[in-house]
Design a protein around this motif. Sequence first.
Motif, PDB file in Angstrom:
ATOM      1  N   GLY A 175      89.331  87.596  88.693  1.00  0.00           N
ATOM      2  CA  GLY A 175      88.295  87.045  89.563  1.00  0.00           C
ATOM      3  C   GLY A 175      87.002  87.812  89.610  1.00  0.00           C
ATOM      4  O   GLY A 175      86.006  87.299  90.099  1.00  0.00           O
ATOM      5  N   PHE A 183      85.764  74.323  83.671  1.00  0.00           N
ATOM      6  CA  PHE A 183      85.082  73.982  84.914  1.00  0.00           C
ATOM      7  C   PHE A 183      85.362  72.536  85.297  1.00  0.00           C
ATOM      8  O   PHE A 183      85.734  72.231  86.431  1.00  0.00           O
ATOM      9  N   SER A 236      76.694  80.491  88.360  1.00  0.00           N
ATOM     10  CA  SER A 236      77.918  80.619  89.137  1.00  0.00           C
ATOM     11  C   SER A 236      78.939  81.477  88.422  1.00  0.00           C
ATOM     12  O   SER A 236      79.159  81.352  87.223  1.00  0.00           O
ATOM     13  N   ARG A 237      79.571  82.328  89.211  1.00  0.00           N
ATOM     14  CA  ARG A 237      80.613  83.169  88.630  1.00  0.00           C
ATOM     15  C   ARG A 237      81.878  82.366  88.361  1.00  0.00           C
ATOM     16  O   ARG A 237      82.838  82.905  87.826  1.00  0.00           O
ATOM     17  N   ALA A 238      81.860  81.108  88.770  1.00  0.00           N
ATOM     18  CA  ALA A 238      83.055  80.306  88.546  1.00  0.00           C
ATOM     19  C   ALA A 238      83.275  80.043  87.071  1.00  0.00           C
ATOM     20  O   ALA A 238      84.390  79.743  86.654  1.00  0.00           O
ATOM     21  N   ASP A 270      89.398  77.610  95.066  1.00  0.00           N
ATOM     22  CA  ASP A 270      90.391  78.395  94.354  1.00  0.00           C
ATOM     23  C   ASP A 270      90.066  78.433  92.860  1.00  0.00           C
ATOM     24  O   ASP A 270      89.946  77.388  92.212  1.00  0.00           O
ATOM     25  N   GLN A 271      89.906  79.639  92.336  1.00  0.00           N
ATOM     26  CA  GLN A 271      89.470  79.780  90.946  1.00  0.00           C
ATOM     27  C   GLN A 271      90.614  79.742  89.949  1.00  0.00           C
ATOM     28  O   GLN A 271      90.396  79.672  88.737  1.00  0.00           O
ATOM     29  N   ARG A 272      91.826  79.824  90.476  1.00  0.00           N
ATOM     30  CA  ARG A 272      92.924  80.034  89.530  1.00  0.00           C
ATOM     31  C   ARG A 272      93.161  78.907  88.527  1.00  0.00           C
ATOM     32  O   ARG A 272      93.473  79.185  87.378  1.00  0.00           O
ATOM     33  N   ALA A 277      90.972  77.060  87.020  1.00  0.00           N
ATOM     34  CA  ALA A 277      90.009  77.248  85.934  1.00  0.00           C
ATOM     35  C   ALA A 277      90.371  78.479  85.115  1.00  0.00           C
ATOM     36  O   ALA A 277      90.305  78.474  83.873  1.00  0.00           O
ATOM     37  N   HIS A 278      90.770  79.550  85.795  1.00  0.00           N
ATOM     38  CA  HIS A 278      91.147  80.757  85.076  1.00  0.00           C
ATOM     39  C   HIS A 278      92.312  80.499  84.140  1.00  0.00           C
ATOM     40  O   HIS A 278      92.344  80.974  82.994  1.00  0.00           O
ATOM     41  N   ILE A 335      87.689  73.058  88.384  1.00  0.00           N
ATOM     42  CA  ILE A 335      86.941  73.269  89.624  1.00  0.00           C
ATOM     43  C   ILE A 335      86.314  71.985  90.140  1.00  0.00           C
ATOM     44  O   ILE A 335      86.344  71.704  91.345  1.00  0.00           O
ATOM     45  N   GLU A 381      82.072  78.784  93.610  1.00  0.00           N
ATOM     46  CA  GLU A 381      82.812  80.035  93.763  1.00  0.00           C
ATOM     47  C   GLU A 381      83.734  80.026  94.962  1.00  0.00           C
ATOM     48  O   GLU A 381      84.602  80.878  95.085  1.00  0.00           O
TER      49      GLU A 381
END
Lengths: 265, 275, 255
Positions: B110, B195, B98-100, B177-179, B181-182, B199, B174
């Motif tokens: 992203g 993660f 996963s790109r997450a 909302d990824q923010r 985790a980012h 996430i 994915e």
Amino acid sequence: MTLRLTQASVTHANGAQALRGVDLHIEAGEQVAIIGPSGAGKSSLLNVLATALRPGNGEVQVLGERAWHLSARQRQRLRARIGLIHQAPPLPPRQRVVTAVLAGKLGQWGMGKSLLNLLHPLDIPGARAALARLDLGDKLFAQCQQLSGGQLQRVGIARVLYQAPEVLLADEPVSAMDPVLAEHTLSVLCQHAREHAVTLVTSLHAVELALAHFSRIIGLRDGQILFDLPTEAVDRKRLDALYANEQLASMSKPAPPSSVQIPRC
Amino acid sequence: MLKHDVRDPAARPRLLLGLLAVALLWPGIHFSELDLSVLLASDSQSEIGRFVAAFWPPAHDEAFIELLLQATLQTIAIATAGMALALLLAVPASLLASRALSLSAAYRAGRPGLWGQWLRWPVRGLLILLRSVPEIVWALLFVRAVGLGPTAGVLAIAITYSGMLGKVYAEIFESVDQRPAHALMQAGSGRLAAFCYGILPNVVAELLSYTVYRWECAIRASVVMGFVGAGGLGQQMDLSLRMFAGGEVASLLLTFLVLVLLADQLSRLLRWRLA
Amino acid sequence: MNRLFNVLLLLGLGAAVVASFVYLGIDLAALGDHSNLKQMSAYAQRFLTPDLSPAYLKAIGHGMLETVAMSALGTLLAAVLGLALALPAAGRLGWPLRSASRLVLNALRAVPELVWAALMVFAAGLGPNAGTLALALHTVGVLGRLFAEALENTPPQPADAIRLQGGSALWAFCYGTLPNLMPQLLAYTLYRWENNIRMASVLGFVGAGGLGQMLYVSLSLFQEAQGSTVILAMLLLVFTVDTLSSWSRQRWVKA
């Protein structure tokens, strides 16, 4: 007597009374306009005449037949001789105009013709002629969803003209058109009715159009007929009584809109 | 006056399409050997008639009922054990694929960097491969490799469903909302921690819902795989069909339908509770 | 209370998993031990040299065509019958018929394609005919239900207008309802066809023709080389169908 209603009453499912004991008779070949405020029951009246709606009480006689005393099959054959122009044209968006117009004769065609017509339109000149009278001859092969509201209404009218019924009932046939187009379309309808000795009954919102094109005016209010007179006898007082509490469309030039000057700083 | 076309412009395309359809229909019927009359042919009708007549009454002698219950439990067990093994493989695979969890994505708004994308492809490819081969093919192979019985079914489900679950899990990670985790990764936390804190809370409901739905599919798949020898209700049905025991087939079919219904209800209950 | 229930549920699930392994008597350790793994890897190795001779490839081509034909004709039959059953199922022919047809559709849908195939092999003999019929029967249930739902959501005005001008119920449907419905029916049918190609490959395991039957036969005769060719052909077929369908979906589906 082509059309006769005797004490017809219609009640909607929610209890509201659409028509109360309406008595009406219209001879063959007459041209009648029905006017009245919104919610007066004009659509219900036309639907009862078209045998689309069954009145709770009273009798409906169309073209000499007592419509609701017939068997279902006989009633279907009767309906093929009655044409109803709907206010909102019941045309499937993805159908082509030519097929929609030709569908007008489905009540008269046999099995083979109806089936063949689905695959390939059988009477393109006939459809074109019907559409050309309404200035839509070039839209023969367009899809219904590509047309504007006014054009769609005209296709609905073309379908009924193609059906060539003996009785033509029109429910607000020009409501989506601009005044010039509405005037023109209405004269086409009246001319067709005159030429083919067709009984024409129309409901209209625009009183001027009704007074200009029709010889007999019926005023409907709250499900009852307020007056049923030749056009000459309809005067301002009667119209005011009909449309009481409604803004009457002014027959003189409209007042110029007041312009508000917003000062720019 | 404009010159109007008198031909229907849709006539030619419709004709061509019609001809094409007829042209394809002929070889289609030839290759599929379609013959509806077999259902109505006189000799097979009497055979079918007798077979269908034998469906009633469904077999309900005690020995058979016991066999039925055992087979049902076996089917449920195959599905559950298979799913458990599948999860064992799917969870790490989905995290890898996963790109997450991409660290480079956290710094590039992203989109993972070149290495971040390339290194994930093999894992994604593997997951797609695992789920492309139908589970019944795996079952057939495993029956040859480890013998008849439920083991083959469990392994087949484990392999196919790990691919399915892994890929869908990765996509679910994915899709939220990824923010959060980012933000954690930019603040210096490790990938897994980011993660778990960023996430996981958002996706738990969807993950559980999908997993329970897949378990329900696994029950149906177990029955189907039984036809190639992987145990459970399917294997029993295959045996009864070969012996033309109409009554037994009827009971097995009924049990299967009831099982599927119960599994559906249970899955709805679990999804409602856990989601 | 809520938390307690959830914890109990999770413990219950864990217990169920453990119980499953115990009940089946699967000895994972034995599975992973040296001699077993050696046996499995020896078996796997026999698959590494697929048979690519022209004669066999021709047979594979025939098998692929059989598989595609089975799926296509089965789906086509199912679409026609499904539409016929969808009319009563949507309530167009009265309430008792609605319940009856819905029951029939659900029953057809609930039985998996492979079980239908086994039954059809019995009725129609070995070969792709059984597979086509099996796919048709199962898919009628699926498509019939989807079509009935689409039918219930179509506006009735165009059909009513045609009835009102004297047209029969049949033409009211064809001229009034069908034009609106066609795109959706087509979309559902194509989607099921895609799924059925996958299913058609495996129905052969019970003797219903296509690539599946070839695989079953070659594995039963311990001809792993031929078997691996068939598996490759299956993968190729599935991959082609997936690519074509996603390409066509991107190209033609109007948002």
